[in-house]
Design a protein around this motif. Structure first.
Motif, mmCIF file in Angstrom:
data_model
loop_
_atom_site.group_PDB
_atom_site.id
_atom_site.type_symbol
_atom_site.label_atom_id
_atom_site.label_comp_id
_atom_site.label_asym_id
_atom_site.label_seq_id
_atom_site.Cartn_x
_atom_site.Cartn_y
_atom_site.Cartn_z
ATOM 1 N N VAL A 177 -0.806 -2.243 12.513
ATOM 2 C CA VAL A 177 -1.897 -1.514 11.561
ATOM 3 C C VAL A 177 -2.139 -2.523 10.827
ATOM 4 O O VAL A 177 -3.307 -2.513 10.291
ATOM 5 N N ALA A 204 -6.181 -3.912 9.826
ATOM 6 C CA ALA A 204 -6.725 -3.461 8.457
ATOM 7 C C ALA A 204 -7.632 -4.552 8.283
ATOM 8 O O ALA A 204 -7.383 -5.595 7.562
ATOM 9 N N TRP A 236 -1.939 9.111 6.520
ATOM 10 C CA TRP A 236 -2.598 8.096 6.971
ATOM 11 C C TRP A 236 -3.625 7.187 6.078
ATOM 12 O O TRP A 236 -3.719 6.021 6.100
ATOM 13 N N ALA A 237 -4.301 8.120 5.456
ATOM 14 C CA ALA A 237 -5.454 7.727 4.481
ATOM 15 C C ALA A 237 -4.987 6.671 3.582
ATOM 16 O O ALA A 237 -5.372 5.687 3.195
ATOM 17 N N SER A 260 -4.056 3.392 4.856
ATOM 18 C CA SER A 260 -5.180 2.546 5.387
ATOM 19 C C SER A 260 -5.384 1.720 3.988
ATOM 20 O O SER A 260 -5.944 0.429 4.117
ATOM 21 N N SER A 264 -2.636 -0.798 3.486
ATOM 22 C CA SER A 264 -2.676 -2.057 4.442
ATOM 23 C C SER A 264 -4.051 -2.839 4.139
ATOM 24 O O SER A 264 -3.886 -4.036 4.516
ATOM 25 N N HIS A 265 -5.009 -2.131 3.717
ATOM 26 C CA HIS A 265 -6.044 -3.187 3.408
ATOM 27 C C HIS A 265 -5.935 -4.088 2.280
ATOM 28 O O HIS A 265 -6.017 -5.089 2.366
ATOM 29 N N SER A 322 -11.456 4.941 -2.611
ATOM 30 C CA SER A 322 -11.255 5.611 -1.114
ATOM 31 C C SER A 322 -10.768 7.071 -1.485
ATOM 32 O O SER A 322 -9.655 7.257 -1.982
ATOM 33 N N ALA A 377 -12.135 8.863 10.941
ATOM 34 C CA ALA A 377 -10.779 8.538 11.373
ATOM 35 C C ALA A 377 -9.843 9.606 11.733
ATOM 36 O O ALA A 377 -10.167 10.730 11.339
ATOM 37 N N THR A 384 -5.235 10.732 12.110
ATOM 38 C CA THR A 384 -4.193 10.269 12.300
ATOM 39 C C THR A 384 -3.762 9.794 13.918
ATOM 40 O O THR A 384 -3.250 8.572 14.103
ATOM 41 N N GLY A 439 -6.646 6.782 14.688
ATOM 42 C CA GLY A 439 -6.669 5.540 13.480
ATOM 43 C C GLY A 439 -8.281 5.557 13.049
ATOM 44 O O GLY A 439 -8.937 6.650 13.265
ATOM 45 N N ASP A 440 -8.578 4.518 12.796
ATOM 46 C CA ASP A 440 -10.003 4.327 12.307
ATOM 47 C C ASP A 440 -10.808 4.207 13.396
ATOM 48 O O ASP A 440 -10.741 3.540 14.434
#
Lengths: 86, 354
Positions: B91, B95, B114-115, B118, B121-122, B152, B206, B208, B211-212
């Motif tokens: 993951v 990212a 998940w959002a 994300s 993780s970014h 986001s 995206a 779950t 993913g993206d």
């Protein structure tokens, strides 16, 4: 609730749904909602929904005999015989 | 082989968000990369999950992932809740995107979803900063805006923030806004651009499960077909398949772009005609006096289902129905339009479906 009150309400609703093309005072109790007055199935669904709200009832789908609710009076009877929402 | 410690985190308790995020970041920075622990994240409304614990969970052991793995419990708002497991190092490696140390991403999503992960993780990947509001409610998020340069969020949450504090939004120094979780229609993208003319406005697609999938920043709604070339297929009923996997989303190709129609689970079947609530809602939001709305199906003895609508704003219900009758096929016009005080969002900040 008396059937006459429901019939009067349904006629007013039909006038509103048809944008005045069918005037309440010109609609007979025996007029068939779809074949005589020209409402389609969606119009009928709206009429029934508003009729349920007016009469405070919920129509039980399983118990409806659709061929017996073609006219304004028959729909009013169905609404009057349906169980109260509460 | 050493059995990893399996932790369950329950995130999103009122007033505890900042502390919870601190502990979560600790696990994500140290525990998972070392593969000594695994994590299962649960949204706040899931019953039976304690804040934190380690070791044996006899009744759930079969669900627990191996070391270094992250398990996310999906919301279940569009079906039965399920657990999706990911390798955290993968993951993190995926990212991508631009990032600078000075960027400050505002956390608007529940990090047990998940959002939210994300965004985290970014932040971890790029070394920028995470701004954590006091809570995930709209007021707390608006209150934290001065700390943020990057956002986001879902279009539903964005509309809500605009309603409660457009001035405060416009005053924020936002450089990037990324819409996800729901389809971003043109008026949402345009509103964001009008609030923050210098900002980059992006919308992502995206899920779950996958993913993206892709992102777009050209200011237009829909996904350019070229972004998915070789990966997508539209089934005969319009369902989008990505890498041969059904997404449960219906799209339509128009003008070289894919335009979202609706979710499979949300379709209202009106006497055999399928109506996507999102189309009704988009038409409704174009009516003057409407601030937010939600379309859904209600049972009808004659047609099986018919479309109903709830909206907020000062428009009159009959006016709304008349306007929708001009904009939509008759089968999609709500048979009932009710003005309500508030339209709730799910904990994932999406419109709550019935």
């Amino acid at each position: 609730m008396q059937a006459e009150e429901v019939i009067a309400f349904l006629k007013r609703e039909i006038e509103a749904i048809t944008l005045g093309v069918r005037r309440a005072e010109d609609i007979s109790d025996d007029a068939r909602i779809m074949s005589d007055l020209g409402l389609d199935s969606l119009d009928y669904a709206v009429l029934m929904l508003n009729g349920e709200a007016f009469a405070g009832v919920k129509v039980d789908e399983a118990s409806v005999e659709w061929r017996k609710v073609a006219s304004v009076a028959e729909l009013a009877d169905l609404l009057c015989s349906s169980r109260s929402k509460a | 082989m050493t059995t990893p410690n399996c932790y369950r985190l329950w995130i999103g308790r009122p007033g505890a968000l900042k502390a919870e995020i601190g502990r979560l970041l600790g696990f994500l920075r140290d525990g998972l990369p070392s593969r000594k622990v695994s994590l299962m994240l649960a949204p706040e409304e899931t019953e039976g999950y304690d804040w934190i614990g380690a070791g044996s969970y006899a009744d759930h052991d079969a669900e627990m992932p191996a070391g270094g793995m992250l398990a996310i419990r999906t919301s279940g708002t569009t079906g039965a809740p399920k657990t999706v497991t990911r390798d955290w190092s993968e993951v993190l490696a995926r990212a991508g995107g631009r990032g600078e140390a000075a960027d400050r991403w505002l956390l608007c999503y529940n990090p047990a979803r998940w959002a939210g992960l994300s965004v985290i993780s970014h932040v971890l990947r790029t070394g920028c900063r995470l701004a954590v509001p006091n809570g995930l409610d709209s007021e707390s998020i608006v209150g934290a805006l001065p700390q943020a340069s990057h956002l986001s969020l879902t279009p539903s949450l964005f509309r809500r923030l605009v309603i409660i504090g457009a001035d405060r939004l416009a005053a924020a120094s936002v450089k990037q806004v990324t819409f996800g979780g729901e389809y971003a229609r043109q008026n949402v993208l345009d509103t964001a651009k009008s609030l923050w003319p210098a900002a980059r406005v992006t919308h992502v697609y995206a899920s779950t499960e996958l993913g993206d999938i892709c992102s777009t920043s050209d200011g237009l709604e829909g996904i350019p077909v070229g972004k998915l070339r070789g990966r997508f297929e539209l089934a005969s009923d319009g369902e989008l398949l990505i890498d041969n996997t059904k997404t449960g989303d219906y799209w339509k190709e128009r003008g070289g772009r894919l335009h979202f129609q609706g979710r499979r689970e949300d379709v209202v079947n009106v006497g055999g005609a399928k109506v996507h609530p999102s189309i009704v809602e988009a038409a409704c939001r174009s009516i003057s006096g409407i601030t937010e709305c939600r379309a859904f199906g209600i049972a009808n003895p004659l047609l099986g289902q018919v479309v109903a609508l709830e909206f907020t704003g000062d428009a009159e219900p009959q006016f709304v129905r008349r306007e929708l009758a001009k904009r939509l096929p008759k089968v999609a016009v709500p048979v009932r339009a009710d003005r309500v005080h508030d339209i709730s969002l799910t904990s994932a900040n999406k419109l709550a479906r019935r």
